[in-house]
Design a protein around this motif. Structure first.
Motif, mmCIF file in Angstrom:
data_model
loop_
_atom_site.group_PDB
_atom_site.id
_atom_site.type_symbol
_atom_site.label_atom_id
_atom_site.label_comp_id
_atom_site.label_asym_id
_atom_site.label_seq_id
_atom_site.Cartn_x
_atom_site.Cartn_y
_atom_site.Cartn_z
ATOM 1 N N PRO A 30 5.628 5.467 6.175
ATOM 2 C CA PRO A 30 7.059 5.468 6.525
ATOM 3 C C PRO A 30 7.920 4.650 5.565
ATOM 4 O O PRO A 30 9.073 5.010 5.313
ATOM 5 N N GLU A 31 7.391 3.568 5.035
ATOM 6 C CA GLU A 31 8.185 2.711 4.157
ATOM 7 C C GLU A 31 8.026 3.058 2.680
ATOM 8 O O GLU A 31 8.497 2.314 1.802
ATOM 9 N N LEU A 44 0.823 -1.198 0.000
ATOM 10 C CA LEU A 44 0.000 0.000 0.000
ATOM 11 C C LEU A 44 0.862 1.255 0.000
ATOM 12 O O LEU A 44 0.461 2.297 -0.533
ATOM 13 N N ALA A 45 2.063 1.147 0.549
ATOM 14 C CA ALA A 45 2.954 2.300 0.636
ATOM 15 C C ALA A 45 3.462 2.756 -0.720
ATOM 16 O O ALA A 45 4.019 3.850 -0.830
ATOM 17 N N PHE A 46 3.284 1.962 -1.758
ATOM 18 C CA PHE A 46 3.751 2.389 -3.079
ATOM 19 C C PHE A 46 2.936 3.571 -3.603
ATOM 20 O O PHE A 46 3.464 4.433 -4.295
ATOM 21 N N GLY A 47 1.667 3.611 -3.288
ATOM 22 C CA GLY A 47 0.827 4.701 -3.753
ATOM 23 C C GLY A 47 0.335 5.618 -2.668
ATOM 24 O O GLY A 47 -0.415 6.554 -2.948
ATOM 25 N N CYS A 89 5.674 -8.636 4.312
ATOM 26 C CA CYS A 89 6.241 -7.694 5.272
ATOM 27 C C CYS A 89 5.619 -6.311 5.202
ATOM 28 O O CYS A 89 5.915 -5.461 6.053
ATOM 29 N N TRP A 90 4.785 -6.027 4.182
ATOM 30 C CA TRP A 90 4.182 -4.709 4.037
ATOM 31 C C TRP A 90 2.675 -4.832 3.907
ATOM 32 O O TRP A 90 2.159 -5.853 3.431
ATOM 33 N N GLU A 91 1.992 -3.809 4.316
ATOM 34 C CA GLU A 91 0.533 -3.788 4.197
ATOM 35 C C GLU A 91 0.142 -3.758 2.724
ATOM 36 O O GLU A 91 0.739 -3.040 1.921
#
Length: 645
Positions: free
Chosen positions: A339-340, A332-335, A361-363
């Motif tokens: 923090p990640e 989800l952090a890609f878009g 390891c990521w949401e």
């Protein structure tokens, strides 16, 4: 009677009559076969027998219907035979109409009881017979087996041709050649069998060795007959082609090299990346916002990274399903700013997907983000290319199967009074007008933060004796000397809304009207995207106040809380929709009169809406709105205090 009736089982098991009722009953996932015995009319004096029920089990509906149909045929045959038997007894005066059985409490005469008991046993036997698997296919003569192989090959060929229509399938492209090949081999087989065993064996050896010359078209691949050893027929087969004689397979020779499939014709369609550039350029020319353009580009580039950059017509329908299966692991952090995010964006979407697939390891994305975000962006590029190029839409009729691991969307929750009180206190203490007023205005007006960020002094007006706000969709910025578009969602969002009388008492309304065409939140408009900046700043404010975030207690939750407050105050649904800028239209009749705008009574009711008692609304009184609006934010990180060094 059992010997007479049991002969009906096999005959009725294979008989189907679709017009007959199915006698099928369902209880949960279990099906039952139920009938109510219909004894002869001359025995109407008998008590009505209880229905007979036979458990079929937890099977599919189609299977249960088929079994019930077989049993229904058998039941009707049994009842017909019972009727004829009783008619014969009536004519011969062999049936006793005495009521001795009734005095004993029996529900049916002795013969009827025996019939019902035997019928139940017969149904159980018939059900076992029906459930058995179909008998093995009977042994066929060698000539018939060859005919059956040709038929199977022809059916498989037509199926592959049908599935390949509209695509670049080599089978569909060479359909006529494959049909001619099959027809020629069938004709050659018949001629060889009719000519005798010697001619047939010579033909089989020719087929195996591949020495057919130019007379017989060569199969392109997937040919059933060419992959099996061709049998050598004994001399008796030529004389009696239908006799079940044994055959001896010929020695398996080396198969000739299959010719390569024809190369896919060069496509004249644009690459996906080229179509994306054209589409985004068109949207920019139509006035789309920078944020929308950036988001659409990011989501489309994820598709290119996962599925490759191909000409539009080179994608297959299942490629969209493959993308969904892979993109479900996209962090989800890609878009989204998290923090990640820097780490995920640095390694790229494809590598991030592979890592997250293995290590989790990521949401991950939610289904709503995939369904309403990524897929519409991809399909918009495809549809744009299809409209301006003579190509077909590869994803037009693709029905997706959603992976079960896609997270469901979180449900927004309104902030409680204690959390709101803390948000308002921190916002006022900051000294910035957007931090102080935007959350409170969203809570009391139910409007979106992005719309409130564009409030100007000229938007504040008076109608029906209360203060209202009417925002223009397109307005002129006198300071920058250009026209701009307010980020409204629907035309109903531009309908005026009522300000609570709290803002009249605080002096905000009078100060805002004095600003003229200037923006109320002037510091927000120093940003590239004022609406996005307002949402992010409000989100950080909620986090400081202890909101849980997680897409649950977020800035948009203020709009939910405003709606709940109106519901608690018994505001009618149509009035709530007008105040929130949502559509109330049912037909053209609603376009006349005051159906689309708030009436005087509704305005008075909304302006005096009861406020939450647990919130200290006095923090907004006595504020210097001009000083707060003029306060400039300093860039960079805040300086550390003495205790933090």
């Amino acid at each position: 009677m059992a010997n007479d009736v049991s002969q009906l089982v096999v005959h009725n098991v294979v008989r189907r009559r679709s017009s007959r009722p199915s006698y099928l009953v369902r209880r949960g996932d279990v099906f039952f076969f139920q009938i109510r015995p219909r004894l002869p009319k001359r025995l109407a004096v008998l008590k009505k027998p209880a229905p007979h029920r036979l458990r079929l089990g937890a099977v599919s509906t189609r299977t249960a219907q088929a079994w019930a149909l077989h049993l229904a045929d058998l039941a009707e045959a049994l009842f017909a035979r019972w009727d004829r038997r009783m008619e014969d007894k009536m004519q011969q005066d062999e049936f006793d109409f005495g009521d001795g059985y009734a005095r004993n409490g029996d529900s049916s005469p002795p013969e009827a009881s025996a019939f019902l008991k035997e019928m139940a046993q017969l149904f159980a036997t018939a059900l076992v017979t029906v459930k058995k698997e179909a008998p093995p296919f009977p042994a066929l003569p060698p000539r018939a087996e060859h005919h059956l192989a040709f038929i199977r090959e022809g059916c498989a060929l037509e199926r592959d041709i049908r599935l390949g229509e509209g695509t670049h399938s080599p089978i569909a492209a060479n359909a006529d050649l494959l049909r001619a090949n099959l027809k020629y081999r069938m004709t050659a087989f018949e001629e060889a069998v009719n000519a005798g065993a010697a001619a047939f064996n010579a033909m089989t050896q020719t087929l195996v060795s591949g020495g057919l010359g130019n007379g017989l078209p060569q199969p392109l691949g997937g040919d059933v007959g060419a992959r099996q050893s061709v049998p050598v027929v004994s001399p008796e087969i030529a004389a009696t082609p239908n006799s079940p004689q044994t055959i001896t397979p010929a020695p398996q020779a080396a198969m000739p090299a299959q010719p390569a499939a024809p190369a896919r014709p060069k496509s004249e369609a644009p690459l996906f990346s080229e179509a994306l550039a054209e589409y985004l350029e068109l949207r920019e020319g139509a006035g789309a916002e920078r944020g929308a353009i950036s988001t659409a580009r990011m989501r489309a580039e994820v598709f290119v990274a996962v599925m490759g950059d191909k000409p539009i017509d080179q994608y297959l329908p299942f490629d969209l399903q493959k993308f969904v299966n892979e993109a479900q692991h996209l962090p989800l952090a890609f878009g989204k700013e998290m923090p990640e995010s820097s780490t995920v964006r640095a390694i790229g979407p494809k590598a991030a997907i592979e890592i997250n697939k293995k290590e989790n390891c990521w949401e991950r994305l939610t289904r709503k983000t995939m369904e309403d975000g990524y897929l519409p962006a991809i399909k918009a590029v495809i549809n744009h290319a299809v409209r301006i190029h003579p190509i077909h839409n590869p994803f037009g009729k693709m029905r997706l199967i959603w992976p079960k691991q896609l997270r469901p969307s979180a449900t927004r929750e309104a902030l409680d009074a204690e959390r709101l009180d803390e948000v308002f206190r921190i916002g006022v203490a900051s000294g910035f007008i957007d931090d102080a007023l935007l959350p409170a205005l969203a809570q009391t007006t139910s409007r979106r933060l992005g719309l409130l960020a564009y409030l100007r002094g000229s938007d504040f007006q008076t109608k029906h004796g209360v203060s209202i706000v009417r925002i223009d969709g397109v307005a002129f910025d006198s300071q920058k000397g250009k026209w701009y578009r307010v980020p409204y969602k629907t035309p109903d969002s531009l309908n005026f809304f009522v300000l609570h009388e709290l803002w009249d008492d605080c002096g905000l309304t009078d100060w805002a009207k004095a600003q003229g065409d200037a923006f109320i939140f002037r510091q927000l408009h120093a940003c590239a995207d004022p609406a996005d900046a307002a949402s992010k700043r409000c989100g950080r404010l909620l986090q400081k106040a202890g909101a849980i975030g997680c897409n649950i207690e977020v800035p948009h939750a203020l709009r939910h809380g405003a709606k709940d407050a109106m519901v608690d105050a018994a505001i009618e649904g149509e009035t709530r929709r007008k105040q929130m800028g949502q559509s109330t239209r049912v037909d053209v009749h609603d376009d006349y009169g005051s159906n689309r705008s708030l009436t005087r009574a509704e305005c008075q009711q909304l302006a005096r809406l009861p406020l939450m008692e647990a919130i200290d609304w006095s923090v907004f009184k006595g504020l210097d709105f001009e000083a707060m609006a003029s306060k400039v934010r300093k860039g960079g990180r805040p300086k550390k205090g003495p205790s933090e060094s």
